[in-house]
Design a protein around this motif. Structure first.
Motif, PDB file in Angstrom:
ATOM      1  N   LYS A 372       0.828  -1.208   0.000  1.00 22.33           N
ATOM      2  CA  LYS A 372       0.000   0.000   0.000  1.00 22.33           C
ATOM      3  C   LYS A 372       0.865   1.263   0.000  1.00 22.33           C
ATOM      4  O   LYS A 372       0.587   2.227  -0.721  1.00 22.33           O
ATOM      5  CB  LYS A 372      -0.929   0.005   1.213  1.00 22.33           C
ATOM      6  CG  LYS A 372      -2.088  -0.972   1.132  1.00 22.33           C
ATOM      7  CD  LYS A 372      -2.992  -0.782   2.354  1.00 22.33           C
ATOM      8  CE  LYS A 372      -4.215  -1.652   2.294  1.00 22.33           C
ATOM      9  NZ  LYS A 372      -5.135  -1.377   3.424  1.00 22.33           N
ATOM     10  N   SER A 375       2.499   1.631  -3.517  1.00 20.04           N
ATOM     11  CA  SER A 375       1.644   1.547  -4.697  1.00 20.04           C
ATOM     12  C   SER A 375       1.523   2.900  -5.386  1.00 20.04           C
ATOM     13  O   SER A 375       1.382   3.934  -4.727  1.00 20.04           O
ATOM     14  CB  SER A 375       0.247   1.056  -4.306  1.00 20.04           C
ATOM     15  OG  SER A 375      -0.652   1.159  -5.392  1.00 20.04           O
ATOM     16  N   TYR A 377      -1.045   3.810  -6.988  1.00 16.12           N
ATOM     17  CA  TYR A 377      -2.467   4.123  -7.057  1.00 16.12           C
ATOM     18  C   TYR A 377      -2.944   4.831  -5.785  1.00 16.12           C
ATOM     19  O   TYR A 377      -2.404   4.607  -4.690  1.00 16.12           O
ATOM     20  CB  TYR A 377      -3.282   2.845  -7.288  1.00 16.12           C
ATOM     21  CG  TYR A 377      -3.135   2.332  -8.699  1.00 16.12           C
ATOM     22  CD1 TYR A 377      -4.016   2.708  -9.695  1.00 16.12           C
ATOM     23  CD2 TYR A 377      -2.081   1.488  -9.035  1.00 16.12           C
ATOM     24  CE1 TYR A 377      -3.872   2.262 -10.999  1.00 16.12           C
ATOM     25  CE2 TYR A 377      -1.919   1.029 -10.340  1.00 16.12           C
ATOM     26  CZ  TYR A 377      -2.822   1.426 -11.314  1.00 16.12           C
ATOM     27  OH  TYR A 377      -2.662   0.989 -12.602  1.00 16.12           O
ATOM     28  N   THR A 380      -5.436   1.190  -2.792  1.00 22.04           N
ATOM     29  CA  THR A 380      -4.946  -0.155  -3.092  1.00 22.04           C
ATOM     30  C   THR A 380      -5.566  -1.157  -2.128  1.00 22.04           C
ATOM     31  O   THR A 380      -5.366  -1.068  -0.913  1.00 22.04           O
ATOM     32  CB  THR A 380      -3.411  -0.234  -3.002  1.00 22.04           C
ATOM     33  OG1 THR A 380      -2.839   0.710  -3.902  1.00 22.04           O
ATOM     34  CG2 THR A 380      -2.918  -1.629  -3.358  1.00 22.04           C
ATOM     35  N   LEU A 428       1.849  -3.503 -10.342  1.00 25.33           N
ATOM     36  CA  LEU A 428       1.165  -2.225 -10.163  1.00 25.33           C
ATOM     37  C   LEU A 428       1.821  -1.126 -10.991  1.00 25.33           C
ATOM     38  O   LEU A 428       1.132  -0.319 -11.643  1.00 25.33           O
ATOM     39  CB  LEU A 428       1.160  -1.840  -8.678  1.00 25.33           C
ATOM     40  CG  LEU A 428       0.253  -2.670  -7.771  1.00 25.33           C
ATOM     41  CD1 LEU A 428       0.505  -2.321  -6.315  1.00 25.33           C
ATOM     42  CD2 LEU A 428      -1.213  -2.454  -8.120  1.00 25.33           C
TER      43      LEU A 428
END
Length: 435
Positions: A372, A375, A377, A380, A428
């Motif tokens: 996390k 990541s 993004y 996540t 990812l």
């Protein structure tokens, strides 16, 4: 963008062995909560993704492959674009180990696939949004340093010999709000990290995710699907060693499901669901991971345990003794053979600013937190026990040095967690680079 959600009842017949507490006989005698396979299918542009979550403790690779194949045959969604995971309830369907269970599994697999097939057929114009909340009162790291310097798993409530917890929890509650074109709720995907092991007994139950679903349905309607993805909770459970909650007053699954359900609803209400199409992408990687070489003190423990318990009749052993005897037998069997290996899948799916990472087995929370944190993004989700990985713990290297319950297995090499994290982050970044 179109989204469909569905849930299919998979509750087995009574009389089957309920897994989750070792080899002790534990035949299902009733139903606390019905068990489900739940699914979400998302279509955006020319891409389709399917997510299936099953109320079961674990799933083997051949079952996962048959589920994916059935979804592909009925919907055209490629198998590699279907993510299959388990809630890990310890009061769910049997493992495929005896004649009755093997006879049930074709039905379990077909119904699990049918959840996605039905979701595919229910696709409609939809809006989606992501949000996050926090809840730290229902999850606890279950590994503790004791005052004598050892590490114990679940050392007991108010044990005066406890010094401190070994590691963290992950309090993040991730929420995906899904509405139809009119802004009416279709479903909610949620993600949290704590073992679904709050019930025990001989009645089927979906554990606290079943009560999350009850809370969501009470608030938004019976047709709204609550799809729960289990976070990295290999060393996280519900037991508060300070004893601040009495489960005889309110059962753990009820209290936890209500607390998490309300937090999920609170986050949903603050989250905007957008109507524009989201970029969808998926990638996966199979990694060959060997079993773990036992240390000498572990072999000695197994020999000592079998010397103590080996001559006792099976019906006189407690559940804990039966589990320790079984682990000791497995250890000694493993000590005498070359290290085996198998392929495990790490899968990542992207839905706009959301990523879902499917990891094998029961992952220590430290690995989920690392993914996390790194990541690319904004949101996540860690979705453990995915891809037909079976059961077993993926521990930190430190845990193997310190002992406790989780490192007693031999299924995963000590570097497995680091390999899975590396693969997840590479996937990812690969997906993020396509956007």
């Amino acid at each position: 963008m179109k989204i469909g959600l569905a849930e299919v009842n998979i509750t087995p017949p009574l009389g089957m062995q309920i897994p989750g507490y070792g080899p002790k006989e534990r035949l299902a005698s009733g139903v606390k909560d019905e068990l489900f396979a739940k699914a979400m299918v998302i279509e955006s542009g020319e891409t389709l993704l399917a997510f299936i979550v099953i109320d079961i403790v674990s799933l083997e690779l051949d079952s996962c492959q048959r589920i994916r194949s059935r979804v592909r045959d009925y919907t055209g969604i490629p198998s590699e674009q279907v993510m299959v995971a388990c809630t890990h309830t310890h009061t769910g369907p049997p493992r495929p180990l005896d004649e009755a269970a093997l006879a049930f599994y074709p039905t379990l697999e077909a119904k699990s696939a049918d959840a996605a097939i039905l979701a595919y057929g229910k696709r409609e114009e939809a809006r989606i949004g992501c949000g996050r909340g926090s809840e730290d009162s229902v999850a606890f790291n279950r590994r503790f340093f004791m005052k004598d310097g050892t590490v114990q798993t679940n050392p007991g409530i108010r044990n005066p010999n406890i010094d401190r917890t070994e590691g963290p929890i992950d309090p993040e509650v991730l929420v995906v709000r899904i509405d139809n074109a009119l802004g009416e709720p279709l479903g909610i995907v949620s993600n949290y990290a704590v073992h679904t092991d709050c019930v025990s007994g001989t009645e089927y139950s979906g554990d606290y995710p079943a009560f999350i679903s009850r809370t969501i349905k009470q608030l938004y309607g019976e047709s709204v699907v609550s799809l729960f993805m289990q976070g990295a909770c290999g060393n996280i459970n519900h037991i508060d060693v300070e004893g601040r909650h009495d489960p005889k007053v309110v059962p753990h699954r009820v209290r936890m499901g209500n607390i998490l359900g309300r937090e999920i609803a609170r986050v949903r209400e603050k989250t905007k669901a957008a109507s524009e199409e989201a970029d969808l992408a998926v990638a996966s990687r199979f990694m060959n991971v060997s079993e773990r070489a036992l240390r000498q003190h572990e072999i000695e423990w197994a020999e000592h345990t079998l010397a103590e318990l080996g001559g006792m009749p099976a019906d006189t052993l407690s559940s804990r003794q039966a589990m320790e005897k079984a682990r000791a037998e497995l250890r000694l069997a493993a000590a005498g053979r070359p290290l085996a290996s198998r392929d495990y899948e790490v899968q990542a799916a992207a839905i706009g600013e959301l990523a879902v990472v499917a990891l094998p087995a029961e992952i220590f929370v430290e690995f989920g937190l690392e993914i996390k944190a790194k990541s690319p993004y904004a949101y996540t989700i860690i979705n453990e026990l995915s891809g037909g990985s079976g059961n077993g713990y993926v521990c930190t290297r430190e845990a193997y040095d310190r002992g406790g319950y989780e490192p007693t297995g031999t299924k995963f090499a000590e570097e497995a967690g680091e390999l899975f994290v590396q693969a997840a982050l590479e996937l990812l970044n690969e997906l993020h680079g396509r956007e």
